[in-house]
Design an enzyme around this catalytic site. Structure first.
Site, PDB file in Angstrom:
ATOM      1  N   LYS A   1       0.833  -1.204   0.000  1.00 26.07           N
ATOM      2  CA  LYS A   1       0.000   0.000   0.000  1.00 26.07           C
ATOM      3  C   LYS A   1       0.869   1.256   0.000  1.00 26.07           C
ATOM      4  O   LYS A   1       1.768   1.390   0.822  1.00 26.07           O
ATOM      5  CB  LYS A   1      -0.919  -0.019   1.224  1.00 26.07           C
ATOM      6  CG  LYS A   1      -1.850  -1.241   1.237  1.00 26.07           C
ATOM      7  CD  LYS A   1      -2.663  -1.338   2.508  1.00 26.07           C
ATOM      8  CE  LYS A   1      -1.810  -1.644   3.715  1.00 26.07           C
ATOM      9  NZ  LYS A   1      -2.601  -1.938   4.925  1.00 26.07           N
TER      10      LYS A   1
ATOM     11  N   THR B   1      -8.377   9.071   8.547  1.00 21.64           N
ATOM     12  CA  THR B   1      -7.967   7.819   7.901  1.00 21.64           C
ATOM     13  C   THR B   1      -7.662   6.723   8.923  1.00 21.64           C
ATOM     14  O   THR B   1      -7.008   5.735   8.588  1.00 21.64           O
ATOM     15  CB  THR B   1      -6.719   8.062   7.035  1.00 21.64           C
ATOM     16  OG1 THR B   1      -5.673   8.608   7.864  1.00 21.64           O
ATOM     17  CG2 THR B   1      -7.014   9.034   5.900  1.00 21.64           C
TER      18      THR B   1
ATOM     19  N   GLY C   1      -7.819   3.515  10.745  1.00 19.92           N
ATOM     20  CA  GLY C   1      -8.410   2.204  10.474  1.00 19.92           C
ATOM     21  C   GLY C   1      -8.499   1.833   9.014  1.00 19.92           C
ATOM     22  O   GLY C   1      -9.158   0.843   8.673  1.00 19.92           O
ATOM     23  N   THR C   2      -7.818   2.565   8.127  1.00 18.28           N
ATOM     24  CA  THR C   2      -7.915   2.235   6.702  1.00 18.28           C
ATOM     25  C   THR C   2      -7.323   0.862   6.389  1.00 18.28           C
ATOM     26  O   THR C   2      -7.881   0.100   5.601  1.00 18.28           O
ATOM     27  CB  THR C   2      -7.196   3.297   5.843  1.00 18.28           C
ATOM     28  OG1 THR C   2      -5.881   3.511   6.358  1.00 18.28           O
ATOM     29  CG2 THR C   2      -7.955   4.611   5.850  1.00 18.28           C
ATOM     30  N   GLY C   3      -6.178   0.535   7.016  1.00 17.04           N
ATOM     31  CA  GLY C   3      -5.561  -0.764   6.755  1.00 17.04           C
ATOM     32  C   GLY C   3      -6.395  -1.920   7.252  1.00 17.04           C
ATOM     33  O   GLY C   3      -6.536  -2.945   6.569  1.00 17.04           O
ATOM     34  N   CYS C   4      -6.970  -1.762   8.433  1.00 20.17           N
ATOM     35  CA  CYS C   4      -7.855  -2.794   8.987  1.00 20.17           C
ATOM     36  C   CYS C   4      -9.076  -2.979   8.100  1.00 20.17           C
ATOM     37  O   CYS C   4      -9.496  -4.111   7.803  1.00 20.17           O
ATOM     38  CB  CYS C   4      -8.314  -2.401  10.396  1.00 20.17           C
ATOM     39  SG  CYS C   4      -6.983  -2.036  11.551  1.00 20.17           S
TER      40      CYS C   4
END
Length: 275
Positions: free
Chosen positions: A180, A217, A219-222
């Site tokens: 990412k 942003t 928690g975007t990865g979760c």
């Protein structure tokens, strides 16, 4: 398969930490899985006291309890895909790996190491354990730029670095890698999906979009990793699951409610349609 069985939602097990503010971790996973038509189950690895400005406390569960949570879900409800997030230490990782042994479903591993606010979320020895025990069973690994740098032990700054490092990690693990690019210095966000066994344009697939000017942003990865796991459980092929999962995150960022003084949570429940 009966008609009733055909209508059942796919069962997604999230193995991750709890975020008291509801923006990331288990809480973000449950919201995402539910919005995408899955049935969410959880194995909580760590309890955190955190909000949009930082992490105030971390209390890991024992590895045994984490393993028991996983086994309880698999043995009774069953599971169609697994999302793995924050794993605080080697004991938790070892018990997680044991509990997932022999499970023939997609496993999406988000190697969470540092929070959005910059707090360390994993013991250094846990990175070694993750390499040895979880990478070999992962279907997809989803590191951001700093995490990828930790994993291959190099400083990465550009999308070119990102793509090269993703290839290296995929070759070393045998897993697909979604690297990412939100932390690069590029004007656009570029993510790179490496698909092992594929060739040419089908091996390195690039996704990109314009940067969204927002602090919200958290928690975007979760959210992305749990979305991909849910879509894989629905039967979507990997590339399409990644594409739809990214679109879900983009919509959720745009719908962020603006809570908190720092990096606020996404607007999961406001997402109504995926492109």
């Amino acid at each position: 398969m009966s008609e009733a069985e055909a209508k059942r939602p796919p069962r997604i097990l999230s193995i991750a930490g709890s975020d008291s503010s509801g923006g990331a971790g288990i809480q973000a996973d449950i919201k995402t899985i539910t919005m995408l038509g899955g049935y969410a189950m959880t194995a909580i690895t760590t309890v955190t006291a955190q909000n949009t400005v930082g992490v105030q406390a971390i209390a890991p569960m024992s590895g045994t309890v984490v393993g028991q949570q996983i086994a309880a879900c698999i043995s009774d409800i069953g599971v169609d895909a697994v999302k793995i997030g924050m794993l605080h230490d080697a004991d938790i990782i070892e018990n997680t790996a044991k509990a997932l042994t022999g499970l023939n479903v997609p496993i999406v591993l988000d190697p969470v190491m540092v929070s959005t606010s910059g707090a360390a979320l994993i013991d250094p020895q846990a990175i070694i354990a993750m390499r040895e025990m979880l990478f070999p069973i992962a279907t997809l690994i989803t590191p951001n730029l700093p995490e990828l740098g930790h994993l291959i032990e190099r400083n990465l700054t550009t999308s070119q670095h990102l793509a090269e490092a993703a290839e290296e990690l995929s070759a070393a693990t045998g897993a697909a890698v979604l690297a990412k690019g939100g932390h690069t210095s590029d004007q656009r966000i570029i993510d790179v999906l490496i698909v092992p066994g594929a060739e040419g344009a089908e091996r390195a697939i690039q996704f990109d979009h314009a940067r969204i000017d927002t602090p919200h942003t958290h928690g975007t990865g979760c959210t992305l990793s749990s979305a991909i796991a849910t879509l894989l459980a629905h039967g979507q092929p990997l590339e399409h699951a990644v594409r739809l999962g990214r679109n879900f995150v983009l919509h959720a960022i745009k719908a962020a409610p603006g809570f908190g003084a720092g990096n606020g949570p996404l607007g999961h429940s406001a997402v109504r349609k995926l492109d």
